[in-house]
Design a protein around this motif. Structure first.
Motif, PDB file in Angstrom:
ATOM      1  N   GLY A   1      -4.644 -22.027 -10.169  1.00  0.00           N
ATOM      2  CA  GLY A   1      -4.171 -23.407 -10.136  1.00  0.00           C
ATOM      3  C   GLY A   1      -2.671 -23.543 -10.316  1.00  0.00           C
ATOM      4  N   LYS A   2      -1.985 -22.465 -10.626  1.00  0.00           N
ATOM      5  CA  LYS A   2      -0.546 -22.547 -10.902  1.00  0.00           C
ATOM      6  C   LYS A   2       0.301 -22.504  -9.632  1.00  0.00           C
ATOM      7  CE  LYS A   2      -0.567 -20.921 -15.653  1.00  0.00           C
ATOM      8  NZ  LYS A   2      -0.048 -22.198 -16.202  1.00  0.00           N
ATOM      9  N   ARG A   3      -0.264 -21.937  -8.560  1.00  0.00           N
ATOM     10  CA  ARG A   3       0.481 -21.823  -7.303  1.00  0.00           C
ATOM     11  C   ARG A   3      -0.497 -21.433  -6.200  1.00  0.00           C
ATOM     12  NH1 ARG A   3       6.033 -19.530  -5.554  1.00  0.00           N
ATOM     13  NH2 ARG A   3       5.597 -18.933  -3.409  1.00  0.00           N
ATOM     14  N   ASP A   4      -0.101 -21.682  -4.988  1.00  0.00           N
ATOM     15  CA  ASP A   4      -0.941 -21.289  -3.863  1.00  0.00           C
ATOM     16  C   ASP A   4      -0.681 -19.812  -3.548  1.00  0.00           C
ATOM     17  OD1 ASP A   4      -2.586 -21.224  -1.696  1.00  0.00           O
ATOM     18  OD2 ASP A   4      -1.172 -22.189  -0.323  1.00  0.00           O
ATOM     19  N   PHE A   5      -1.246 -18.942  -4.382  1.00  0.00           N
ATOM     20  CA  PHE A   5      -1.097 -17.500  -4.138  1.00  0.00           C
ATOM     21  C   PHE A   5      -1.910 -17.116  -2.907  1.00  0.00           C
ATOM     22  CE2 PHE A   5      -0.541 -17.788  -8.820  1.00  0.00           C
ATOM     23  CZ  PHE A   5       0.729 -17.259  -8.907  1.00  0.00           C
ATOM     24  N   ARG A   6      -1.334 -16.248  -2.064  1.00  0.00           N
ATOM     25  CA  ARG A   6      -2.068 -15.792  -0.877  1.00  0.00           C
ATOM     26  C   ARG A   6      -3.303 -14.973  -1.279  1.00  0.00           C
ATOM     27  NH1 ARG A   6       0.744 -15.773   4.034  1.00  0.00           N
ATOM     28  NH2 ARG A   6       2.261 -17.475   3.971  1.00  0.00           N
ATOM     29  N   GLU A   7      -3.141 -14.194  -2.337  1.00  0.00           N
ATOM     30  CA  GLU A   7      -4.250 -13.379  -2.851  1.00  0.00           C
ATOM     31  C   GLU A   7      -4.093 -13.296  -4.361  1.00  0.00           C
ATOM     32  OE1 GLU A   7      -6.315 -11.800  -0.576  1.00  0.00           O
ATOM     33  OE2 GLU A   7      -5.071 -11.744   1.255  1.00  0.00           O
ATOM     34  N   ILE A   8      -5.209 -13.132  -5.045  1.00  0.00           N
ATOM     35  CA  ILE A   8      -5.194 -12.806  -6.476  1.00  0.00           C
ATOM     36  C   ILE A   8      -5.949 -11.487  -6.625  1.00  0.00           C
ATOM     37  CG2 ILE A   8      -5.920 -13.488  -8.795  1.00  0.00           C
ATOM     38  CD1 ILE A   8      -5.634 -16.397  -7.985  1.00  0.00           C
ATOM     39  N   VAL A   9      -5.234 -10.475  -7.117  1.00  0.00           N
ATOM     40  CA  VAL A   9      -5.808  -9.120  -7.183  1.00  0.00           C
ATOM     41  C   VAL A   9      -5.817  -8.640  -8.632  1.00  0.00           C
ATOM     42  CG1 VAL A   9      -5.674  -6.757  -6.300  1.00  0.00           C
ATOM     43  CG2 VAL A   9      -4.819  -8.664  -4.897  1.00  0.00           C
ATOM     44  N   PRO A  10      -6.989  -8.663  -9.291  1.00  0.00           N
ATOM     45  CA  PRO A  10      -7.075  -8.084 -10.635  1.00  0.00           C
ATOM     46  C   PRO A  10      -7.208  -6.563 -10.518  1.00  0.00           C
ATOM     47  CG  PRO A  10      -9.152  -9.161 -10.037  1.00  0.00           C
ATOM     48  CD  PRO A  10      -8.243  -9.289  -8.859  1.00  0.00           C
ATOM     49  N   LEU A  11      -6.480  -5.827 -11.373  1.00  0.00           N
ATOM     50  CA  LEU A  11      -6.531  -4.367 -11.275  1.00  0.00           C
ATOM     51  C   LEU A  11      -6.016  -3.712 -12.546  1.00  0.00           C
ATOM     52  CD1 LEU A  11      -3.336  -3.543 -10.920  1.00  0.00           C
ATOM     53  CD2 LEU A  11      -3.740  -3.978  -8.519  1.00  0.00           C
ATOM     54  N   SER A  12      -6.179  -2.397 -12.584  1.00  0.00           N
ATOM     55  CA  SER A  12      -5.471  -1.557 -13.538  1.00  0.00           C
ATOM     56  C   SER A  12      -4.637  -0.582 -12.722  1.00  0.00           C
ATOM     57  CB  SER A  12      -6.443  -0.779 -14.437  1.00  0.00           C
ATOM     58  OG  SER A  12      -5.739   0.260 -15.096  1.00  0.00           O
ATOM     59  N   ALA A  13      -3.328  -0.564 -12.957  1.00  0.00           N
ATOM     60  CA  ALA A  13      -2.441   0.322 -12.194  1.00  0.00           C
ATOM     61  C   ALA A  13      -2.787   1.791 -12.420  1.00  0.00           C
ATOM     62  CB  ALA A  13      -0.986   0.058 -12.573  1.00  0.00           C
ATOM     63  N   LYS A  14      -3.609   2.070 -13.419  1.00  0.00           N
ATOM     64  CA  LYS A  14      -3.967   3.461 -13.721  1.00  0.00           C
ATOM     65  C   LYS A  14      -5.228   3.921 -12.981  1.00  0.00           C
ATOM     66  CE  LYS A  14      -1.762   3.245 -18.254  1.00  0.00           C
ATOM     67  NZ  LYS A  14      -1.943   3.284 -19.711  1.00  0.00           N
ATOM     68  N   ARG A  15      -5.885   3.012 -12.251  1.00  0.00           N
ATOM     69  CA  ARG A  15      -7.108   3.369 -11.527  1.00  0.00           C
ATOM     70  C   ARG A  15      -6.814   3.569 -10.046  1.00  0.00           C
ATOM     71  NH1 ARG A  15     -12.309   1.896 -13.226  1.00  0.00           N
ATOM     72  NH2 ARG A  15     -12.654   0.996 -11.155  1.00  0.00           N
ATOM     73  N   ALA A  16      -7.070   4.766  -9.550  1.00  0.00           N
ATOM     74  CA  ALA A  16      -6.743   5.103  -8.158  1.00  0.00           C
ATOM     75  C   ALA A  16      -7.449   4.185  -7.168  1.00  0.00           C
ATOM     76  CB  ALA A  16      -7.115   6.560  -7.884  1.00  0.00           C
ATOM     77  N   GLU A  17      -8.718   3.818  -7.455  1.00  0.00           N
ATOM     78  CA  GLU A  17      -9.451   2.968  -6.513  1.00  0.00           C
ATOM     79  C   GLU A  17      -8.860   1.553  -6.448  1.00  0.00           C
ATOM     80  OE1 GLU A  17     -12.506   3.742  -9.893  1.00  0.00           O
ATOM     81  OE2 GLU A  17     -10.601   4.615  -9.200  1.00  0.00           O
ATOM     82  N   ASP A  18      -8.315   1.084  -7.584  1.00  0.00           N
ATOM     83  CA  ASP A  18      -7.665  -0.234  -7.592  1.00  0.00           C
ATOM     84  C   ASP A  18      -6.395  -0.215  -6.750  1.00  0.00           C
ATOM     85  OD1 ASP A  18      -9.668  -0.969  -9.288  1.00  0.00           O
ATOM     86  OD2 ASP A  18      -8.395  -1.381 -11.023  1.00  0.00           O
TER      87      ASP A  18
END
Length: 297
Positions: free
Chosen positions: A144-161
């Protein structure tokens, strides 16, 4: 490389407040440590370009300093200029925040983001959220804060993410030929990378004792065959800061130098001779002309 008819190439800014994991994310995206990391704010002080080339795309990532909102020194003004100038010249922006944590400093960075450039919200450090039921409401709130093109939850330490993020990013790159060579990892020189590695070790080994007013200058960088001879100076603001880095009977300086040399040898894939001095220069971080001489923008 494969047929380039559907090849894409573009620049991607990584922005956010200090300590949200921007440099860790860049290193994961490139697959090599090119941006230094520590728990301290102001660790990243320059725009660092990391390059990842796949069969069908070249991603040119730009890691920016965390936007500084607390202290109005010349150094912090320089860091903030690096952020805003980067935002004006990229194809897509990754706005990185910490999962479950969005405060006034994040809001200030959000307000800087350009309206005419696609912005993807990267919700990092997902692995630190114990109660996963809290994630979805947080993502909805952020949406709701901005019209983000995508929202991607991740952990930078996970290769699959990281692999998933690369797939999400690719359509936002422009169609066209690669700018850099297949094996290029960064546009920064070895001399610059050596100074960054040494600065990281200063931060890591001095903990919270040493304020942020230290930097590294490479006085001489010579290469003889596969051997690199590097002579460096750690610049500090006060005499007691010098004593902190030297440590008891020089033990801390020795540890800093050894760790830096080992990392340099990994990055440069060859032996390194490293010699380090410490010099006191009061007020260097609040001197505009001096900062430019030390490579700041």
């Amino acid at each position: 490389m494969n047929d380039k008819t559907d090849f894409r190439c573009g620049t991607v800014a990584i922005v956010g407040r200090p300590n949200v994991g921007k440099s860790t994310l860049l290193n994961a995206l490139v697959g090599q440590k090119i941006s230094i990391t520590s728990r301290k704010a102001q660790t990243t002080r320059h725009r660092i370009t990391g390059i990842c080339t796949t069969d069908d795309a070249q991603y040119i990532f730009v890691d920016t300093p965390g936007f500084q909102t607390r202290h109005a020194t010349a150094l912090n003004r320089s860091l903030n200029r690096a952020v805003t100038s980067t935002l004006s010249s990229v194809d897509v922006v990754l706005f990185v925040i910490e999962a479950g944590n969005f405060g006034p400093d994040d809001e200030k960075v959000l307000n800087l983001l350009p309206d005419n450039t696609p912005v993807l919200l990267i919700v990092n450090k997902l692995d630190r959220i114990a109660d996963k039921a809290k994630v979805l409401p947080f993502l909805q709130e952020m949406g709701g804060k901005r019209d983000f093109r995508e929202i991607v939850p991740l952990s930078a330490k996970r290769a699959e993410d990281i692999k998933h993020l690369m797939g999400v990013l690719r359509p936002y790159l422009l169609e066209g030929e690669p700018i850099y060579g297949e094996d290029d990892l960064t546009d920064r020189s070895e001399r610059f990378m050596a100074s960054e590695i040494l600065r990281e070790k200063v931060f890591r080994w001095t903990g919270d004792e040493l304020p942020y007013t230290s930097t590294v200058i490479i006085d001489k960088f010579e290469q003889e065959g596969n051997l690199r001879r590097i002579f460096a100076t750690i610049l500090v603001d006060r005499d007691n800061h010098k004593a902190m880095i030297i440590g008891n009977k020089g033990a801390k300086l020795k540890q800093i130098s050894t760790d830096a040399r080992v990392d340099m040898e990994k990055l440069f894939d060859g032996p390194v001779y490293l010699e380090v001095w410490i010099k006191v220069k009061g007020g260097w971080a609040d001197n505009e002309a001096g900062l430019r001489a030390y490579g700041y923008e």
